[in-house]
Structures are given as structure tokens and as C-alpha cells.
Design a protein around this motif. Structure first.
Motif, PDB file in Angstrom:
ATOM      1  N   LYS A 238      24.633  44.006 -17.960  1.00  0.00           N
ATOM      2  CA  LYS A 238      23.935  44.222 -16.697  1.00  0.00           C
ATOM      3  C   LYS A 238      23.510  42.906 -16.053  1.00  0.00           C
ATOM      4  O   LYS A 238      23.456  42.799 -14.826  1.00  0.00           O
ATOM      5  CB  LYS A 238      22.716  45.115 -16.929  1.00  0.00           C
ATOM      6  CG  LYS A 238      23.058  46.558 -17.248  1.00  0.00           C
ATOM      7  CD  LYS A 238      21.789  47.402 -17.393  1.00  0.00           C
ATOM      8  CE  LYS A 238      22.135  48.851 -17.673  1.00  0.00           C
ATOM      9  NZ  LYS A 238      20.918  49.687 -17.826  1.00  0.00           N
ATOM     10  N   GLU A 239      23.205  41.917 -16.880  1.00  0.00           N
ATOM     11  CA  GLU A 239      22.728  40.646 -16.328  1.00  0.00           C
ATOM     12  C   GLU A 239      23.856  39.754 -15.839  1.00  0.00           C
ATOM     13  O   GLU A 239      23.605  38.716 -15.228  1.00  0.00           O
ATOM     14  CB  GLU A 239      21.891  39.889 -17.353  1.00  0.00           C
ATOM     15  CG  GLU A 239      22.666  39.432 -18.579  1.00  0.00           C
ATOM     16  CD  GLU A 239      21.780  38.733 -19.602  1.00  0.00           C
ATOM     17  OE1 GLU A 239      21.599  37.509 -19.481  1.00  0.00           O
ATOM     18  OE2 GLU A 239      21.281  39.418 -20.513  1.00  0.00           O
ATOM     19  N   THR A 241      26.442  37.972 -13.666  1.00  0.00           N
ATOM     20  CA  THR A 241      26.538  37.745 -12.228  1.00  0.00           C
ATOM     21  C   THR A 241      27.904  37.216 -11.806  1.00  0.00           C
ATOM     22  O   THR A 241      28.230  37.225 -10.620  1.00  0.00           O
ATOM     23  CB  THR A 241      25.490  36.718 -11.773  1.00  0.00           C
ATOM     24  OG1 THR A 241      25.796  35.448 -12.360  1.00  0.00           O
ATOM     25  CG2 THR A 241      24.088  37.140 -12.177  1.00  0.00           C
ATOM     26  N   ARG A 303      18.544  38.633  -8.431  1.00  0.00           N
ATOM     27  CA  ARG A 303      18.217  38.836  -9.841  1.00  0.00           C
ATOM     28  C   ARG A 303      16.726  39.121 -10.041  1.00  0.00           C
ATOM     29  O   ARG A 303      16.366  39.935 -10.897  1.00  0.00           O
ATOM     30  CB  ARG A 303      18.627  37.611 -10.653  1.00  0.00           C
ATOM     31  CG  ARG A 303      20.124  37.411 -10.739  1.00  0.00           C
ATOM     32  CD  ARG A 303      20.475  36.419 -11.819  1.00  0.00           C
ATOM     33  NE  ARG A 303      20.219  36.958 -13.148  1.00  0.00           N
ATOM     34  CZ  ARG A 303      20.296  36.260 -14.274  1.00  0.00           C
ATOM     35  NH1 ARG A 303      20.594  34.970 -14.219  1.00  0.00           N
ATOM     36  NH2 ARG A 303      20.058  36.822 -15.442  1.00  0.00           N
ATOM     37  N   GLU A 307      15.866  42.388 -12.013  1.00  0.00           N
ATOM     38  CA  GLU A 307      15.563  42.181 -13.429  1.00  0.00           C
ATOM     39  C   GLU A 307      14.089  41.917 -13.738  1.00  0.00           C
ATOM     40  O   GLU A 307      13.741  41.691 -14.896  1.00  0.00           O
ATOM     41  CB  GLU A 307      16.408  41.015 -13.961  1.00  0.00           C
ATOM     42  CG  GLU A 307      17.902  41.273 -13.827  1.00  0.00           C
ATOM     43  CD  GLU A 307      18.745  40.099 -14.282  1.00  0.00           C
ATOM     44  OE1 GLU A 307      18.506  39.601 -15.401  1.00  0.00           O
ATOM     45  OE2 GLU A 307      19.646  39.665 -13.528  1.00  0.00           O
TER      46      GLU A 307
END
Length: 424
Positions: A238-239, A241, A303, A307
Motif C-alpha cells: 500500500k505504501e 509510490t 502520502r 498514511e
């Protein structure tokens, strides 16, 4: 502190750091270019689309005056940097000079209890360690952290696959803040180390010889300097980029938790896709990010919103609390360490001339320490020579004495006659 929390600078990090007050940062994490000789670009369609940077080092990437600054203040280090050109190549010398002037500023802005973590790979890690030994002091070296990770990449012919990065951990002084980190034990490890349980189900180890019990406190085992429990970011994380050199949040969280407390200030001068900034926000630390690429603004805000959590329901989204600047800050502290001594106009050119001549005397062409060079006017003031840099050169003390009031042509001819330099 003259920079507010959640500041993102889209600018050259050297200019920004020169504007930050001294001794106000708790932690610096930097993931600079690795001297890979490549150009990096995020793929089209990824959140980081548009992000790119060059990791190819050429003459245009340094300024002539940096030669003089390093040579005057760190003579031995300048000799090491010069030697890297012969050992490796010229691009390594340029890379090390660009890193050195930035590390000077990082040392200045760190608090006495502060730490710096420099993320690199085997290409230049050994050179960078010598630079940091000089700038921060060899006694303030704490660890060479090896971040080992599994990857399915192809194994090069004739060598082992390279599957690790190096993180050089230094401190400003011996009085650095450090919170020991622990890895949770597996059930098997707990049962093996603490084989007994009491009536409350607590695990313990019993020594019959010493007649004492040691209970498992849930802390686990110490994190060592070899980190293999943190994986690189996989394709579906998910993180992820798409940023070319993105590092996992878990890696940055470990570093931040180890070397800061809540409310402390974290600086990332090569923030890229903002992993350090996001990790600092999640851990309730203050942060400052710097990146030369305008795309850093969009990806940082994206982000932070995706997040991190809002502080409270009435607060704006995290991205709206970011201050984006393109101008360097202005120092508000005692700037005696930043103010150049007011030199005569001619002497003010010495740093730049030393760089233009790469430390070599314009007469005998021998490499000399900065302190052994003398400013010389090519055309003397007596004959209309000015103090402009075009009329200036550096000579070693011997050549300067030999030249006297004569011309440069006469000096060169004299040096050829006595065999100091070869005739053309």
C-alpha cells in the motif's frame, strides 16, 4: 528554531541548511544519490509520476569555492577527496565534494544530543565513512548498519548478489539520545528461552544453581546492527509510490524511534517521496523535508493524507498543515560561525581560485595545501592590474618569491630553465 514544523522546501538542500539555526535538529536521516551513474525516473501512472533525479556527477555539480572551503578547514580530508579521483574516477571526487559541504552544515545544525544516519550502498560507503570520520569525528561513529533484504534479482556472473544497503550512524557528541530497540520473540523463542510458566501463565527461566527466576518481560531481543527483518517494498504494498529509491516506512520508524522522542525535530534533506516525513508524522515528531524536485510537494501531501491520521476531527487534513517554501530560511541565531572574515578584495577570491586550479600552483603545478598558497596578481597594480578574479592566480610560496615583481611569463621561463617544469 527558525523553521516551523511540517515545512517542505523545494530547493537546493545546501542553501536551506545554511539558513537553519545552529544546534536545533534532533535527527537527520539522508538517503542521497548513491553515485550509481544512472538517471532515475518514476514510472508513468504511479503516484510518484514526474519524480526524477540524476545520479551522474560532473564538474557542473560543484562550485569552485567548495575546494577552498574544504581545503582550508579540513586539509587532510581534502587530500583524501583528491586521491579518490586517482583511486576511482573524477566523478567520485565531485560526488564526495558535493556531499562534504552538505555534511558540514548537518554537523552545525545538529543538537549536541543529535544523530545523523546516512543511507548509502557499497559503491561509495567506504569513502563516505572517511568523510564522516573527519566531519563528525571518528569517536562519534556509532554503527555501520547493514540493511539486508531478500530480492529475486539476477545474480551477476562471478560474484555474490548484492542484497544490502549500508547506513552510517554518527552522533554530534558522545552524549547522544538513544532508545534501545527490540525485536519481539516468536512463541518458539519464548518457550525455548523461558521454558517454565507460573500460575498466572507468565513465562520464566529458573536457575537452580543460583535459585532465582527471570521472567519474560515482553521486550524481546536487542536489535543489532544487521537488520534482516525489514523487507524492501513489494509491488503490491500500500505504501508503494513508484518512486525509484523508496525505502520502507518500517525502516524509518526504527531509526526515528531509536534516536528521537515525541516532539523532537527530524530533518530529511533528500526527502524524495517523503518516507521520513510520513514516519515522523505517524510517530508524533516534528519534521522538515527538502527536495530539489517540485514533484516532492504532491507526493508528500498525497502520502500524508493517505498514511497518517488527523490530529482531531476539526483539524484540516495533514496535507493542509504543510508549509511549502522555495526560499531558504534566514538564520536568527548567533551567526559568527557563518560570517566570513572581511578580507581585502583580492583575498576574497582565494577559495574560488583554489578550486579553479584544483589546488595546484599556477607556476610549478604542484598540489599544495590551502595555507601554502598566496594570491598573486597576474598583472600588477603598478601596471594597471585590477583585483578582479580574472587577474588573480594562486602561487606556492616558492613560486611567488621567485616571480617577485616580474611577469608570469618570466616565472614560467625561469621554472623551465631550472627543470622545475618541463619545456613545452
Amino acid at each position: 528554531m527558525n523553521v516551523e514544523n511540517r515545512s517542505l522546501f523545494i530547493a537546493d538542500n545546501l542553501d536551506v541548511m545554511r539558513g537553519i539555526n545552529s544546534e536545533c535538529i534532533d535527527l537527520i536521516y539522508l538517503d542521497p544519490p548513491f553515485k550509481s551513474g544512472k538517471k532515475w525516473k518514476a514510472p508513468i501512472g504511479s503516484p510518484a509520476e514526474g519524480a526524477e533525479f540524476k545520479d551522474i556527477w560532473e564538474d557542473e555539480d560543484i562550485k569552485h569555492e567548495w575546494h577552498g572551503q574544504i581545503a582550508e578547514e579540513h586539509e587532510e580530508l581534502y587530500q583524501i577527496i583528491q586521491a579518490s579521483e586517482r583511486i576511482y574516477d573524477k566523478s567520485m571526487k565531485i560526488y564526495l565534494m558535493a556531499m562534504t559541504v552538505r555534511l558540514f552544515e548537518m554537523h552545525r545544525i545538529l543538537k549536541p544530543t543529535g544523530s545523523v544516519y546516512l543511507h548509502c550502498d557499497p559503491t561509495a560507503s567506504h569513502y563516505l565513512k572517511m568523510v564522516m570520520d573527519d566531519v563528525f569525528g571518528k569517536d562519534n561513529f556509532r554503527n555501520e548498519i547493514i540493511w539486508g533484504y531478500a530480492d529475486r534479482g539476477r545474480a551477476p556472473t562471478g560474484q555474490y548478489p548484492r542484497k544490502h544497503d549500508t547506513i552510517l550512524f554518527y552522533t554530534r557528541t558522545p552524549k547522544n539520545l538513544f532508545n534501545r530497540q527490540y525485536l519481539a520473540l516468536s512463541e518458539h523463542e519464548i518457550e525455548e528461552k523461558y521454558p517454565h510458566t507460573d500460575e498466572n501463565g507468565r513465562f520464566y527461566w529458573h536457575s537452580k544453581k543460583q535459585n532465582r527466576k527471570a521472567y519474560y518481560n515482553g521486550q524481546g531481543k536487542n536489535v543489532l546492527s544487521h537488520w534482516t527483518d525489514i523487507s524492501i517494498i513489494n509491488q503490491i504494498a500500500k505504501e508503494r509510490t513508484g518512486y525509484p529509491t523508496q525505502k520502507p516506512l518500517a525502516l524509518l520508524k526504527r531509526i526515528i524511534e531509536a534516536s528521537t522522542n515525541e516532539g523532537d525535530i527530524v530533518l530529511d534533506p533528500f526527502c524524495g517521496c517523503a518516507t521520513a516525513c510520513v514516519a515522523a508524522e505517524q510517530l508524533h515528531r516534528q519534521w522538515i523535508g527538502i527536495d530539489i524536485s517540485p514533484s516532492a510537494e504532491d507526493i508528500t501531501k498525497l502520502r500524508l493524507d493517505a498514511e497518517t491520521e488527523q490530529v482531531r476531527l476539526t483539524a484540516p487534513n495533514p496535507s493542509q498543515r504543510v508549509t511549502v517554501r522555495t526560499d531558504p530560511p534566514k538564520r536568527t541565531d548567533d551567526m559568527r560561525d557563518a560570517i566570513q572574515i572581511r578580507l581585502p578584495r583580492a583575498e576574497a577570491h582565494k577559495h574560488t581560485l583554489y578550486g579553479q586550479q584544483e589546488g595546484r600552483c599556477k607556476g610549478c603545478q604542484v598540489l599544495f595545501p590551502f595555507r601554502n598558497m598566496t594570491i598573486d596578481r597576474i598583472v600588477s597594480q603598478k601596471y594597471g592590474g585590477t583585483d578582479r578574479i580574472e587577474n588573480m592566480q594562486l602561487l606556492c610560496n616558492a613560486c611567488n618569491a621567485a616571480k617577485g615583481t616580474g611577469t608570469q611569463e618570466e616565472l614560467i621561463e625561469r621554472l623551465r630553465e631550472n627543470g622545475t617544469i618541463q619545456a613545452a
